[in-house]
Design a protein around this motif. Sequence first.
Motif, PDB file in Angstrom:
ATOM      1  N   GLU A  72     -52.369  74.084 -46.484  1.00  0.00           N
ATOM      2  CA  GLU A  72     -51.028  73.788 -46.979  1.00  0.00           C
ATOM      3  C   GLU A  72     -50.966  72.380 -47.584  1.00  0.00           C
ATOM      4  O   GLU A  72     -51.859  71.548 -47.371  1.00  0.00           O
ATOM      5  CB  GLU A  72     -50.029  73.881 -45.829  1.00  0.00           C
ATOM      6  N   THR A  73     -49.893  72.148 -48.314  1.00  0.00           N
ATOM      7  CA  THR A  73     -49.615  70.806 -48.818  1.00  0.00           C
ATOM      8  C   THR A  73     -49.084  69.968 -47.674  1.00  0.00           C
ATOM      9  O   THR A  73     -48.156  70.369 -46.971  1.00  0.00           O
ATOM     10  CB  THR A  73     -48.581  70.854 -49.956  1.00  0.00           C
ATOM     11  N   GLY A  74     -49.685  68.803 -47.475  1.00  0.00           N
ATOM     12  CA  GLY A  74     -49.323  67.964 -46.346  1.00  0.00           C
ATOM     13  C   GLY A  74     -48.190  67.010 -46.636  1.00  0.00           C
ATOM     14  O   GLY A  74     -47.576  67.029 -47.713  1.00  0.00           O
ATOM     15  N   TYR A  75     -47.931  66.140 -45.668  1.00  0.00           N
ATOM     16  CA  TYR A  75     -46.842  65.167 -45.751  1.00  0.00           C
ATOM     17  C   TYR A  75     -47.000  64.216 -46.929  1.00  0.00           C
ATOM     18  O   TYR A  75     -46.025  63.672 -47.455  1.00  0.00           O
ATOM     19  CB  TYR A  75     -46.782  64.351 -44.456  1.00  0.00           C
ATOM     20  N   ASP A  76     -48.276  64.042 -47.374  1.00  0.00           N
ATOM     21  CA  ASP A  76     -48.561  63.088 -48.443  1.00  0.00           C
ATOM     22  C   ASP A  76     -48.723  63.740 -49.808  1.00  0.00           C
ATOM     23  O   ASP A  76     -49.107  63.091 -50.781  1.00  0.00           O
ATOM     24  CB  ASP A  76     -49.834  62.308 -48.103  1.00  0.00           C
ATOM     25  N   GLY A  77     -48.434  65.039 -49.891  1.00  0.00           N
ATOM     26  CA  GLY A  77     -48.559  65.758 -51.146  1.00  0.00           C
ATOM     27  C   GLY A  77     -49.962  66.252 -51.438  1.00  0.00           C
ATOM     28  O   GLY A  77     -50.180  66.947 -52.433  1.00  0.00           O
ATOM     29  N   ALA A  78     -50.929  65.922 -50.576  1.00  0.00           N
ATOM     30  CA  ALA A  78     -52.313  66.380 -50.756  1.00  0.00           C
ATOM     31  C   ALA A  78     -52.476  67.783 -50.171  1.00  0.00           C
ATOM     32  O   ALA A  78     -51.677  68.232 -49.344  1.00  0.00           O
ATOM     33  CB  ALA A  78     -53.282  65.413 -50.092  1.00  0.00           C
ATOM     34  N   TRP A  79     -53.560  68.467 -50.603  1.00  0.00           N
ATOM     35  CA  TRP A  79     -53.849  69.810 -50.089  1.00  0.00           C
ATOM     36  C   TRP A  79     -54.763  69.668 -48.871  1.00  0.00           C
ATOM     37  O   TRP A  79     -55.874  69.173 -48.948  1.00  0.00           O
ATOM     38  CB  TRP A  79     -54.520  70.654 -51.163  1.00  0.00           C
ATOM     39  N   TRP A  80     -54.242  70.092 -47.718  1.00  0.00           N
ATOM     40  CA  TRP A  80     -54.960  69.967 -46.459  1.00  0.00           C
ATOM     41  C   TRP A  80     -55.460  71.336 -45.997  1.00  0.00           C
ATOM     42  O   TRP A  80     -54.708  72.315 -46.028  1.00  0.00           O
ATOM     43  CB  TRP A  80     -54.053  69.389 -45.376  1.00  0.00           C
ATOM     44  N   THR A  81     -56.710  71.389 -45.597  1.00  0.00           N
ATOM     45  CA  THR A  81     -57.258  72.611 -44.995  1.00  0.00           C
ATOM     46  C   THR A  81     -57.846  72.249 -43.638  1.00  0.00           C
ATOM     47  O   THR A  81     -58.589  71.281 -43.510  1.00  0.00           O
ATOM     48  CB  THR A  81     -58.354  73.247 -45.867  1.00  0.00           C
ATOM     49  N   GLN A  82     -57.473  73.035 -42.637  1.00  0.00           N
ATOM     50  CA  GLN A  82     -57.940  72.801 -41.270  1.00  0.00           C
ATOM     51  C   GLN A  82     -58.525  74.074 -40.680  1.00  0.00           C
ATOM     52  O   GLN A  82     -57.940  75.155 -40.820  1.00  0.00           O
ATOM     53  CB  GLN A  82     -56.785  72.352 -40.356  1.00  0.00           C
ATOM     54  N   HIS A  83     -59.654  73.924 -40.029  1.00  0.00           N
ATOM     55  CA  HIS A  83     -60.191  74.984 -39.194  1.00  0.00           C
ATOM     56  C   HIS A  83     -59.583  74.841 -37.804  1.00  0.00           C
ATOM     57  O   HIS A  83     -59.578  73.737 -37.242  1.00  0.00           O
ATOM     58  CB  HIS A  83     -61.713  74.870 -39.075  1.00  0.00           C
ATOM     59  N   ALA A  84     -59.080  75.922 -37.246  1.00  0.00           N
ATOM     60  CA  ALA A  84     -58.638  75.874 -35.855  1.00  0.00           C
ATOM     61  C   ALA A  84     -59.821  75.452 -34.996  1.00  0.00           C
ATOM     62  O   ALA A  84     -60.948  75.906 -35.206  1.00  0.00           O
ATOM     63  CB  ALA A  84     -58.133  77.240 -35.417  1.00  0.00           C
ATOM     64  N   ALA A  85     -59.584  74.564 -34.039  1.00  0.00           N
ATOM     65  CA  ALA A  85     -60.698  74.034 -33.252  1.00  0.00           C
ATOM     66  C   ALA A  85     -60.192  73.417 -31.963  1.00  0.00           C
ATOM     67  O   ALA A  85     -59.027  73.013 -31.853  1.00  0.00           O
ATOM     68  CB  ALA A  85     -61.466  72.979 -34.063  1.00  0.00           C
ATOM     69  N   VAL A  86     -61.106  73.337 -30.998  1.00  0.00           N
ATOM     70  CA  VAL A  86     -60.818  72.667 -29.735  1.00  0.00           C
ATOM     71  C   VAL A  86     -62.115  72.063 -29.230  1.00  0.00           C
ATOM     72  O   VAL A  86     -63.202  72.599 -29.472  1.00  0.00           O
ATOM     73  CB  VAL A  86     -60.227  73.648 -28.697  1.00  0.00           C
ATOM     74  N   GLU A  87     -62.022  70.927 -28.552  1.00  0.00           N
ATOM     75  CA  GLU A  87     -63.203  70.335 -27.950  1.00  0.00           C
ATOM     76  C   GLU A  87     -62.842  69.684 -26.627  1.00  0.00           C
ATOM     77  O   GLU A  87     -61.671  69.389 -26.355  1.00  0.00           O
ATOM     78  CB  GLU A  87     -63.887  69.329 -28.868  1.00  0.00           C
ATOM     79  N   GLY A  88     -63.863  69.485 -25.798  1.00  0.00           N
ATOM     80  CA  GLY A  88     -63.650  68.875 -24.500  1.00  0.00           C
ATOM     81  C   GLY A  88     -64.889  68.963 -23.637  1.00  0.00           C
ATOM     82  O   GLY A  88     -66.012  69.104 -24.150  1.00  0.00           O
TER      83      GLY A  88
END
Length: 214
Positions: A72-88
């Motif tokens: 999606e388009t982020g808060y800064d107008g850039a196109w953001w892509t994220q992989h769902a992820a978790v670590e620990g």
Amino acid sequence: MSRTDRRAWKSARTLADLGQLTADWLEGRRASQPGYMPNCGPDEETAELVPSLVALNRAGFMTTCSQPGVAETGYDGAWWTQHAAVEGYLTDRVLYRRILDAAEALAHVVVVDDPQTGRRDEVVVVTQRDGEPYTAFGARPGPRDMRNLYGALHREARRELAGAIHLAVIAPYYGPASHRALWRSLDQVTGLEPSDTDDDQADADDDQEPAASR
């Protein structure tokens, strides 16, 4: 951090203790946790993940970072892509094996740093901004970072973390569809959702004809 929270975290001795306290923080029962801004709860984007994260922590996987899958388009107008992820971190090798098996079944990416076996995988970029790498998961904090993050913990708890498996589980694709697959598979590991085997058995039971009355 309040004196009450500081005492609670200082009382932890095992990774299971740390997981329970992390779950309490996620649910708002604790105002603070080590390595995070005092008196601040989870990030806004984490809200929908809280039930899954709580279940993982109470099962023995102390989560330290997570994110949903987006495109999606982020808060800064850039196109953001994220992989769902978790670590620990985790020390329960039965749980560890179950998570690995679930990840393998759906081609999720895992990044493992295991002091006992010597396995140390390369970190994986999980977030991009306008096509440029922005965030990676899977990097185990070094000794200095561990002191900064967890110096307030009891030495036994710090020893547990030092010897624990550091694990990241990452959806293979960015966006919502892969996000749902990742978190559902983890929910099945913790029992938050029924496994596919349970669903298949329920369907089979529904298909059976009712026994004749006597």
